[in-house]
Design an enzyme around this catalytic site. Structure first.
Site, short mmCIF file in Angstrom:
data_model
loop_
_atom_site.label_atom_id
_atom_site.label_comp_id
_atom_site.label_asym_id
_atom_site.label_seq_id
_atom_site.Cartn_x
_atom_site.Cartn_y
_atom_site.Cartn_z
N ASP A 104 0.81 -1.22 0.00
CA ASP A 104 0.00 0.00 0.00
C ASP A 104 0.84 1.27 0.00
O ASP A 104 0.33 2.35 -0.27
CB ASP A 104 -0.86 0.04 1.27
C1 GLC Z 1 -1.55 -3.65 5.40
C2 GLC Z 1 -2.76 -3.74 4.50
C3 GLC Z 1 -2.55 -4.69 3.36
C4 GLC Z 1 -1.28 -4.36 2.65
C5 GLC Z 1 -0.10 -4.31 3.61
C6 GLC Z 1 1.16 -3.87 2.96
O1 GLC Z 1 -1.42 -4.83 6.10
O2 GLC Z 1 -3.90 -4.15 5.23
O3 GLC Z 1 -3.63 -4.64 2.47
O4 GLC Z 1 -1.07 -5.33 1.68
O5 GLC Z 1 -0.38 -3.42 4.65
O6 GLC Z 1 1.14 -2.53 2.62
C1 GLC Z 2 -0.61 2.65 5.85
C2 GLC Z 2 0.15 1.47 6.38
C3 GLC Z 2 -0.07 0.25 5.56
C4 GLC Z 2 -1.54 0.03 5.38
C5 GLC Z 2 -2.21 1.29 4.84
C6 GLC Z 2 -3.69 1.08 4.76
O1 GLC Z 2 -0.13 3.02 4.62
O2 GLC Z 2 1.52 1.71 6.43
O3 GLC Z 2 0.51 -0.86 6.19
O4 GLC Z 2 -1.73 -1.00 4.48
O5 GLC Z 2 -1.95 2.37 5.67
O6 GLC Z 2 -4.36 2.15 4.21
#
Ligand code: GLC
Ligand code: GLC
Length: 811
Positions: free
Chosen positions: A483
């Site tokens: 993300d």
């Molecule tokens: C969080 C989110 C997931 C994403 C991950 C890596 O765990 O829930 O959807 O893949 O972060 O950014």
């Molecule tokens: C932030 C976190 C990530 C998560 C995301 C969800 O970027 O670092 O882990 O997946 O929020 O929106």
């Protein structure tokens, strides 16, 4: 240092020191009504949706960290204490918190007076039952007061936290005997209320927080408790609460049991009132009648235990290492249920108001849960697919209460659609239920616009094909699995959300990770087509996969590992050419899981690079070197300090991909070493460093570049749970579900002598004994089913109800 121990027989983690390094929680409820409870009785309850239907209030990031919960107070001649130590924090002579499967039991003792509180959400019940057992272990008569306490939330947790100009005037309650009804907004559009009751006459009550606590006190010293006198307050606006006061006398050795119920009720609109301002209490009374005595609680507790016996019996391991048995047989599977239920919505790190159910998250959560309650997995798949758009793209999240896509979080995370194929594929392999593919499922919840689930999968597949970039690699969109790798975002404004802010026009950044995913889950799609005898469909799809593999060969390989992505300017991300972020974990895992490089040695080279550059004492970090400055063209990933979260943290979720890659390369020792490093029961001894619960996975452990490597955060709600169960059960222990049976292919450490797995699958039971006399990592030499040697590695589906012996000899 440890703060408790596992009780394997009871399937409990027993905390014996209330001052855990962070509040250690449990989840109550596994259907509609849920509570989060900490080891000192903090936490809150909600119905289905932690944001939209919050029942009791909780303050995140509070000081102290965990204040507010389901509290009991005892006042004996001015000595005040709580069985869970908090909130009063009087030193207890004995303290114990037992977190079990769907219940928590907290016991405190002071001066030989013991108070044990069992908190549980019975099956099929929209409420939390609390049984308080008070025992006088002394040889004198004791008289004391017991106070209960909960604080109501005004339903929408976000509004409740922000809209005080309104909230302070809306709160309403009704009181009848020992039952306090919370009915804020019921007079207008709500058709639900909550109640808190006890199965005994009370000597006083409170429903107004200020009256009970006092304006300048904390929960540790409420006026009513300290003065041993309820105010009999009636809340009008401000903050409604519910507190009972019971005066109790216990002879030497005597025990008294009380049953409290915190319930939630919905009433058909036409029946909401019995007269003006008087709510219809019949449904609440019905609920209360079910828990009149301690025997009722015992019965519900037995049902809950039997429910978990049954769920966990589907996959049971007997292994010489007890830590592994704990993880596989109890806690990992338990966590999978929790992540299935909550996605990333409500924990001590997820406030329940930020995120609903994630499209990609929920599909991945399925793969560790589908064997437990396949019917619920089926329903979930349909719910998720119903939020998909016609072009195959998807809302990133949806709200569990409405089951509708969440506009605020948007779409265009271009990995999302492909996870639907994974979810469906694993569901069919577990159940053999091909009818799911014929289900008619709406696009964007529009009932007038439906297509079969198979068609949805096809749209997922072709969404990638229709969205290729300059190198013919998949366009990344807002982000892929990571993300925080926001390659089209270019955010310069403080506070802007990287995931939702407007992207650069015509963003052309591409993801090698999605390319690997496309090869892997695209291939799963092809196999589904073949099974359905859709030969042309299969052939066409296979052509696209073949082309993608060639693109990865041409543009996805950096010399010693797979490139991660191409940024907006066509520059490589995750390449030796870069100064920071030369190598990323995700594309190594995904490409090798897809089989890319296994035959020509590139997989081995990439895995050696992972070992050399990403591995550390506590797990595998996400990227290296960590970013030390903000790279506007990379986005959020470079906002985190080195070693945390997506910037070179050990983001546990993707470690199992490397384990699978090692398994596919036949390297059981490496796979096991990675598994063991992050597997919670093996970390129990370093609980003081690790900080989060030693019985569940956390999303992130600080990596080698962090200030405090090994310190975990974001426990419970993480894809790590399902992926690690998947990897240990199906890849390392090697009992894989397949369309026509169980594929047996263990890849284990050479030192192991063997183990036994009992697996229930499609109505039959298989007792699978694996032995490793030659101390190899992989290779099934002999596979014998009920005395008959099998030619390949597939144990066919046996008769319904049959119990079958499977002997596996490696060598
Ligand atoms: C969080 C989110 C997931 C994403 C991950 C890596 O765990 O829930 O959807 O893949 O972060 O950014
Ligand atoms: C932030 C976190 C990530 C998560 C995301 C969800 O970027 O670092 O882990 O997946 O929020 O929106």
């Amino acid at each position: 240092m440890k703060f408790g121990h596992f009780d394997d027989h009871k399937r409990e983690y027993v905390i014996t020191n209330p001052k855990t390094p962070y509040p250690w929680i449990n989840y109550l409820g596994c259907e509609d009504f849920f509570s989060i409870i900490t080891n000192t009785a903090g936490g809150y309850s909600f119905y289905k949706d932690a944001r939209l239907r919050r029942i009791t209030r909780y303050r995140y990031n509070n000081v102290p960290v965990d204040d507010g919960g389901k509290y009991f107070y005892i006042n004996e001649n001015g000595k005040v204490w709580s069985p869970g130590w908090k909130p009063v924090k009087t030193e207890l002579d004995r303290y114990e918190c037992r977190h079990g499967m769907g219940y928590t039991q907290i016991t405190g003792e002071v001066d030989q007076l013991e108070a044990e509180v069992l908190y549980m959400v019975p099956l099929g019940y929209h409420g939390e039952v609390q049984r308080v057992k008070l025992t006088n272990h002394s040889d004198r008569k004791r008289s004391f007061s017991l106070f209960s306490f909960v604080e109501w939330c005004l339903w929408d947790a976000l509004e409740d936290n922000t809209n005080f100009q309104r909230n302070f005037s809306t709160g309403q309650v009704e009181i009848v005997d020992s039952t306090i009804y919370h009915k804020t907004e019921y007079r207008e559009r709500r058709d639900h209320y909550a109640f808190y009751t006890v199965n005994e006459k009370v000597s006083g009550l409170d429903t107004d927080r200020e009256a009970f606590v006092g304006l300048y006190n904390g929960f540790d010293a409420p006026d009513a408790v300290m003065e041993c006198q309820s105010r009999n307050s009636h809340a009008h606006g401000w903050s409604p609460v519910a507190s009972h006061h019971l005066q109790i006398e216990l002879l030497p050795g005597e025990q008294k049991e009380l049953v409290f119920v915190l319930g939630y009720v919905e009433v058909p609109v036409a029946d909401k009132f019995v007269q003006n301002q008087v709510i219809n209490k019949a449904p609440a009374e019905e609920m209360i009648a079910k828990f009149q005595s301690s025997a009722d609680v015992d019965r519900a507790f037995k049902e809950l235990t039997a429910f978990w016996d049954d769920l966990l019996s589907v996959y049971q391991l007997e292994h010489p290492e007890q830590e592994l048995n704990r993880a596989v047989n109890v806690w990992n599977q338990y966590q999978c249920m929790v992540t299935f239920n909550f996605s990333r919505s409500a924990s001590l790190f997820e406030s329940g108001i930020g995120r609903g159910m994630g499209f990609r998250d929920s599909n991945q959560d399925l793969i560790g849960f589908v064997h437990q309650v396949p019917e619920r997995a089926r329903e979930r798949i349909i719910d998720i697919a119903s939020t998909q758009f016609e072009d195959g793209s998807a809302y990133h999240q949806y709200q569990p209460l409405t089951k509708k896509g969440n506009d605020a979080v948007g779409s265009n995370f271009n990995d999302d659609p492909l996870w639907l194929i994974l979810g469906c594929d694993e569901y069919i392999k577990e159940t053999g239920d091909w009818t799911i593919l014929d289900e008619m499922v709406p696009f964007d919840n529009d009932e007038s616009n439906k297509a079969s689930l198979f068609e949805h999968l096809k749209r997922s597949f072709y969404h990638v094909v229709h969205n290729l970039g300059p190198h013919k690699l998949p366009l990344i969109g807002r982000a892929d699995w990571n993300d925080c790798l926001n390659l089209n975002c270019f955010s310069e404004t403080p506070g802007e959300a990287f995931q939702t802010t407007e992207n650069k026009e015509g963003g052309v950044a591409e993801s090698v990770f999605i390319a690997g995913m496309f090869v892997l889950y695209g291939d799963a799609f092809v196999k589904l087509c073949e099974k359905l005898d859709l030969k042309e469909e299969a052939l066409e799809a296979a052509g696209h996969i073949h082309a993608m593999k060639k693109v990865v060969d041409e543009h996805g390989w950096d010399g010693s590992w797979f490139i991660r992505a191409y940024d907006h300017f066509g520059e490589k991300v995750g390449s030796d050419e870069r100064e920071e972020g030369k190598i990323f974990i995700e594309s190594q895992g995904m490409c090798i899981m897809a089989g890319i490089g296994l035959e020509d040695g590139r997989a081995r080279t990439a895995l050696d690079s992972v070992k050399e550059r990403l591995d550390c004492e506590y797990g595998i970090v996400l990227n290296n070197p960590a970013f030390t400055k903000y790279h506007v063209q990379y986005g959020e990933i470079s906002t985190y300090p080195e070693g945390y979260k997506e910037n070179a943290g050990i983001f546990c979720h993707n470690n199992p991909w490397i384990m699978i890659a090692e398994v596919l390369d036949g390297n059981g020792d490496a796979a096991w070493e990675y598994f063991r490093k992050i597997c919670p029961p093996y970390l129990e001894e370093i609980s003081d460093l690790h900080k989060t619960e030693p019985y569940v996975y956390s999303q992130m452990i600080a990596g080698k570049d962090a200030f405090k490597p090994g310190e975990a955060k974001n426990s419970w709600l993480t894809g790590t749970a399902s992926w690690n169960f998947y990897v240990i059960s199906q890849y390392i222990l090697g009992i894989r579900t397949d369309f026509d049976g169980l594929l047996i292919n263990p890849v284990i450490p050479k030192a192991w002598d063997g183990y036994t797995v009992t697996r229930k699958f499609r109505g039959a039971t298989y007792r699978i004994e694996v032995s490793n006399p030659d101390h190899v990592s992989a290779g099934v030499k002999d596979l014998v089913l009920n005395g008959e040697k099998l030619d390949d590695m597939l144990v066919p589906i046996c008769a319904d109800g049959s119990v079958n012996q499977v002997k596996v000899v490696l060598g």
